[in-house]
Structure formats: C-alpha cells, structure tokens
Design an enzyme around this catalytic site. Structure first.
Site, PDB file in Angstrom:
ATOM      1  CE  LYS A 257       9.798  -8.252   7.453  1.00 39.00           C
ATOM      2  NZ  LYS A 257      10.472  -8.728   6.211  1.00 39.00           N
TER       3      LYS A 257
ATOM      4  CB  SER B 193      13.890  -3.158   9.443  1.00 39.45           C
ATOM      5  OG  SER B 193      14.330  -4.496   9.544  1.00 39.45           O
TER       6      SER B 193
ATOM      7  CG  PHE C 206       9.306   2.873   8.432  1.00 41.10           C
ATOM      8  CD1 PHE C 206       8.263   3.294   7.633  1.00 41.10           C
ATOM      9  CD2 PHE C 206       9.173   1.688   9.123  1.00 41.10           C
ATOM     10  CE1 PHE C 206       7.089   2.564   7.529  1.00 41.10           C
ATOM     11  CE2 PHE C 206       8.018   0.944   9.037  1.00 41.10           C
ATOM     12  CZ  PHE C 206       6.965   1.376   8.240  1.00 41.10           C
TER      13      PHE C 206
ATOM     14  CG  ASP D 184      10.848 -14.685  -1.683  1.00 41.32           C
ATOM     15  OD1 ASP D 184      10.223 -15.043  -2.684  1.00 41.32           O
ATOM     16  OD2 ASP D 184      10.342 -13.985  -0.783  1.00 41.32           O
TER      17      ASP D 184
END
Length: 407
Positions: free
Chosen positions: A103, A207, A209, A276
């Site tokens: 990201k 991150s 997997f 969220d």
C-alpha cells in the site's frame, strides 16, 4: 520456474541450478505457525525474520490484488473475501516466492484527516498499517499480519517486473519528472489520484500474505456494529442503547467467545481511530471460537485530535470484556509501561521511522484511559463478576457471566 522465466525474459544469467522452494522460508514458517490462538506464537522469532525479508528481498513480480482483478472481471470472484478497489494496492512477490500486499503512501504523517470527511471516503495510510501491526502485537492479540515499511523503486520494482499489461499502462511521468501510477478500477482511477515516486522511490507498507483461500478458507462476516455507508441514516445500534440484547440472541454471539472477540476488535479500532470495520474475517478451520483477523487498518491514525467514542459501542453496550485484555490494558496504563512509550520504541525498529507523529502516540494514552473508564462504569453498574469474563473458561461457562441489560 517463474523466477527462471523472469530472469530469462530480462536477459539475466540463469542460475546454474534451478531455484527450489525452501521449506525453511520464513513466509512458509509463518503460515505453518498459525493456530487457534493467533497468527503467530507470542515469542515467535519467525515474525522478525519475515519482516526483515520483506524489507530486504528482491521483488521479482508485481500485480494487482485479487480484489482489483475481481472488480475488472479478470478473475473468479468466488475466491474473493471482500472486493474493494477504492484505493490502490499491489501484490509483490519476492525472490523466496513469498508475497506481500503493498500500500503506497497517500498522506503525509503530519496531516490529519479533514473534519468534513466521511469515514468511507477517508484516505488509506501506509503508516497506519505498520503502526496497527505493532499495536496489535503489543496488545498480545496477534491478529494483524506482519507488516513493515519499505522504500520501493516504482520503476525497477513494479513497472519493470510486472507482466500485467493494464498495470504497465497506468504508469506515466508527471510534470515534476516523477514516475507515477494510478489504480485501474471503477472508482478513483484517474491521474489526479496517482501515487508518485521521488522521482522513483515511494514509501509504502508491506503486509505478509496469509495462506491462500484454497488452503485455509476464511469467512467474511458483517460486523454487528456496522456503520451506515450513506450520507444520512443510522444503524440500530446507534439509536438503541439495548442493541446488545438483540446481538446476544443471534448465533454465534449467543454461545461462544465471538462477542468477546468483537469487543477486543472494538478496543483495537478505538485506539487506532478506525471507523471502517464493516466486516471481519475468520479462518473456518478454527470454528466459532477462532480469533478474528484485524485486516485493512489503513484508515486508522487519521485524527489524533479526536476520539470517536462510538467505536467503543460494543464494550459500552454489552458491558463485558476479557480478563486477559483488561489486564494488558491496565498494564499499559502504568507509568513504567505507558502505551505511547512502548509503541514509540517498537516503531523505531521500522525502516520508515518515525512511523507516527508524537500527537498520535499521545492520543493512544488518552484513548486507553477512556477504555478503562468505560470498563469501570460497567463494573460500578453490574459488578466485576459479570463484566470481566475469564476467557480461560469454556464458552458454556461464560454464559453465566454475561449480563443481560434491561431498562
């Protein structure tokens, strides 16, 4: 085989012997260490080694995630847990065949989310993913995949190694001579929403997997305290203070640790300021009492100046919390183990330190006190025996400790 083809296509010298999958690879050991207690054992040396691998290893391929491919109709959507695609993320593969979700940086650390932003249009922050992993480990939840920061050369480590023609097509050079790319999805898919290197280097989070859904199936389950994803209207929990009574009548919240795990998740989300959490995921292998995965934390750490107490609704409405969780929170409120100090020290290990600004670190201490205050209020009302659940007991025994809220 993939590594050999990659090297041949780039006219690189092939190694004398074919590369084989090594059983001792840290990403594989991480997968094998997942248990009903968490994603990794409490003192696992594998996690730090995996973080180092993701930070150092060569990247041999880059591609869109399955989420984006599903939105583009380019893969089997039945294998997707939760398609999103609003924000750009990529799957990077390393020389040891491990994979990580990348990201990119979208917002500077010192910027706060504007007050007028709804939570469902907020930025996704790479540093929030990194900080969430460290906080999750400090809280001893161990439900966030190992996450580390890295400077990525978007030209050499994404554009030149990807085989995806669509991904190749969204790269361009900005007027400032920086290499940029943007998402190819139904939403924010314009050059205005691009991310850019400086001129090639770009900060991001990686991150690790989880095992594939074929090997380790997961369920995506709506959060009982889901928010309204529209500009008006409210959910039942927002207007009914006795909403938890309804939740307790619904399986599996009626006869398992699930409700306690949801409250753990609410405590975690309140500390990072994440509004969220519309779904949560679980490994099907561990049944109803398995742990909840705390994934997609990039909308945390947006506003240090505001404490969104509605995130704590599961705790304040149900008035129950695990004893182990409460003891850890009380410890982190002590001056010698202050949460902000422990987080600051932990985050210094990351390549992109400082990961959080000082106001965000101090906000953790303030929010921790608000959590403990909410627990004390529940104990004053219903007594410690009914509020503090001994989570070492069997689920059936927990039922007698749950308080039924009435008017």
């Amino acid at each position: 085989r993939r590594h050999k083809l990659y090297r041949e296509e780039l006219n690189l010298t092939s190694p004398a012997a074919p590369l084989l999958l090594q059983p001792e690879a840290n990403w594989l050991q991480f997968h094998l260490g997942i248990s009903q207690d968490g994603l990794y054992p409490r003192s696992s040396p594998i996690v730090n080694r995996l973080l180092q691998d993701m930070q150092d290893f060569s990247i041999i391929s880059a591609d869109y995630s399955q989420d984006e491919k599903a939105l583009l109709g380019a893969c089997d959507c039945s294998q997707i847990v939760k398609p999103s695609g609003v924000h750009l993320k990529l799957v990077l593969r390393f020389q040891d065949f491990g994979k990580a979700m990348f990201k990119p940086m979208r917002q500077k650390r010192e910027e706060e989310t504007p007050e007028d932003f709804f939570y469902f249009v907020d930025f996704q922050r790479h540093n929030a993913e990194i900080a969430a992993f460290h906080l999750d480990r400090i809280l001893d939840f161990r439900r966030v995949p190992p996450t580390v920061g890295r400077l990525i050369n978007v030209t050499k480590e994404i554009l030149e190694v990807t085989k995806n023609e669509i991904l190749q097509s969204v790269f361009f050079v900005s007027p400032a001579s920086n290499v940029c790319f943007f998402a190819k999805c139904p939403y924010m898919c314009k050059t205005e929403y691009a991310v850019c290197g400086n001129p090639h280097l770009l900060e991001g989070s990686l991150s690790a997997f989880l095992p594939s859904l074929n090997l380790a199936p997961r369920l995506s389950i709506p959060n009982p305290w889901i928010r309204s994803y529209s500009f008006d209207g409210k959910e039942e929990w927002e207007v009914n203070p006795l909403y938890c009574n309804t939740v307790r009548e619904i399986y599996p919240y009626s006869n398992s640790n699930r409700l306690l795990n949801v409250i753990d998740m609410a405590v975690f989300d309140f500390l990072i300021g994440n509004m969220d959490r519309h779904h949560y995921e679980m490994f099907t292998k561990f049944g109803d009492d398995g742990f909840l995965l705390h994934l997609d934390n990039a909308r945390g750490f947006g506003r240090h100046s505001h404490d969104e107490t509605s995130i704590l609704a599961p705790l304040s409405q149900c008035c129950i919390i695990k004893r182990t969780t409460l003891l850890r929170l009380q410890l982190l409120a002590e001056p010698e183990y202050r949460l902000s100090d422990v987080m600051r020290e932990s985050l210094l290990q990351d390549l992109l330190a400082p990961v959080l600004t000082e106001p965000h670190l101090l906000a953790l201490d303030r929010r921790l006190q608000l959590i403990l205050k909410a627990v004390r209020k529940c104990i004053d009302t219903y007594g410690e025996a009914k509020v503090v659940a001994n989570d070492t007991m069997q689920p059936a025994a927990l039922a007698s400790h749950r308080v039924k809220l009435t008017t």
